[in-house]
Scaffold this active site. Sequence first.
Site, PDB file in Angstrom:
ATOM      1  CE  LYS A   1      -4.436  -1.389   1.622  1.00 14.71           C
ATOM      2  NZ  LYS A   1      -5.400  -1.680   2.563  1.00 14.71           N
ATOM      3  CE  LYS A  37      -6.846 -12.627  -4.263  1.00 12.49           C
ATOM      4  NZ  LYS A  37      -6.687 -12.630  -2.840  1.00 12.49           N
ATOM      5  CE  LYS A  78     -12.752  -3.808  -2.448  1.00 14.27           C
ATOM      6  NZ  LYS A  78     -13.664  -4.196  -0.926  1.00 14.27           N
TER       7      LYS A  78
END
Length: 325
Positions: free
Chosen positions: A110, A192, A195
């Site tokens: 992140k 994967k 969203k």
Amino acid sequence: MRTLSGIQPTGSIHIGGYLGAIKQWVELQNKGECIVFIADLHALTTPQDPKTFSQKTLETAVELLSSGIDPEKCIIFVQSQVKEHTELAWILNTITPIGELERMIQYKEKSKQFKDSVNVGLLDYPVLQAADILLYQVDSVPVGKDQSQHLELTKTIAKKFNQKYGETLKVPEALVLDMGGKIMALNDPKKKMSKSFPETCLFLFDEPEVIEKKVMTAVTDTGKTIEYDTAKKPGISNLLTIYSLFSGKTMKELEKEFKGVGYSKFKRRLAAMLTEKLEPFRRKKKELMQREVYVKEILERGRKRAEIIAQSTMAEVRQKVGLLS
Ligand code: TRP
């Protein structure tokens, strides 16, 4: 047995997240005491729009309730409404070495992804998560594989607290769910489903036209046969996995059913099956989106129930640490 899990209000629930986590939470509701909360404070560690943020929190609650989380069986609440989460996080901060946090994979990822806003909250994220869990003295925490490092840290922190201040916090077990990890992006079966790439991701609440469009444009492989073979046919295998998990049919049954059937017809059947299976989810969400007062009442009831447990743990923690009462 008491279980707890959290979800960030950062976007709509997709089928990978549903199959990988929420479906299991729904099953756990019937087996013991179940606590589910919306981790809005965690979401603040990455940029959010204050104008729409509370609406997103409410929408996540609606989506959980539409996915089968039953407020009669389960405590459902919003993290920021139970103040003990941040209070315990602070105390746990004082026994957590910075080095442990700096080596967290999610933090490293992140802080790369949000280069311009690497804040203290991002580093401290796992400590708040430990507080979420330890406040409720839970037996197990059903999470996706990507959270297992955070769960390990939670156990380390709990043990450290108990060592330093005496037996207080229950050391939880992670219940790592890997199924959702098997659902890949529709345009790239090596990645994967996420969203962050909505066009290649099937949401639980997508409208029939959207499901149809996404499924029909999903990548397939060379050849013609509908076979489960992740090495040679990753695209078709991914679609078969989705088919199997939502229909309850085994791969063998599906291979037999689709023997001699072309890719395009197979996809049309998949889209039709998904449209049908997801219809109750869409219907429930539409209904609850019109009933904001009712949803807020559910969250308020959840808050009160959560608070009783959280306050009892905090009282003991405060006393053990030696804070003035
Ligand atoms: N970090 C979790 C995620 O992104 C969300 C979360 C926050 C959580 N607190 C938790 C999950 C406590 C389990 C238990 O998926």
